[in-house]
Design an enzyme around this catalytic site. Structure first.
Site, PDB file in Angstrom:
ATOM      1  N   ARG A  21      -0.206  53.167  10.817  1.00 36.77           N
ATOM      2  CA  ARG A  21      -0.682  52.418   9.645  1.00 36.77           C
ATOM      3  C   ARG A  21      -0.060  51.027   9.591  1.00 36.77           C
ATOM      4  NH1 ARG A  21       0.711  55.903   4.752  1.00 36.77           N
ATOM      5  NH2 ARG A  21       2.525  56.215   6.068  1.00 36.77           N
ATOM      6  N   ASN A  39      -3.073  57.978   5.966  1.00 33.53           N
ATOM      7  CA  ASN A  39      -2.906  59.274   6.621  1.00 33.53           C
ATOM      8  C   ASN A  39      -3.698  60.309   5.847  1.00 33.53           C
ATOM      9  OD1 ASN A  39      -1.146  58.266   8.526  1.00 33.53           O
ATOM     10  ND2 ASN A  39       0.691  58.964   7.487  1.00 33.53           N
TER      11      ASN A  39
END
Length: 93
Positions: A21, A39
């Site tokens: 990320r 996520n």
């Protein structure tokens, strides 16, 4: 000026706990893209990204260059452009 696209991605593989990320966010912001990444509870990472196709492909290439990240499967679909979206954000679960 290149036409904008918006894509939804689901990444499978070694994509959580490896800086995915952060790397996606860094690449998107560097390339002037908008959207978000998060996520998922099933171990995948979900992302929506908007910008030119060339820039989106550069972002994907940058993410995959990290030796900790391993993308085994990538599911992609096209979405409708969001005209009022600015910036790229990391979301929680």
């Amino acid at each position: 000026m290149q036409e904008k696209i918006r894509r939804h991605y689901i990444f499978e593989g070694r994509v959580q706990g490896v800086g995915f990320r952060y790397r996606a966010s860094y690449a998107a912001r560097s390339l002037g893209l908008s959207g978000w990444v998060r996520n998922c509870a099933d171990g995948t990472v979900e992302m929506e990204v908007q910008g030119s196709e060339v820039q989106v492909n550069k972002m994907l290439s940058f993410i995959q260059q990290d030796h900790y990240i391993r993308i085994d499967q990538l599911h992609a679909s096209n979405l409708i452009i969001k005209n009022n979206e600015y910036g790229f954000h990391v979301k929680g679960y």
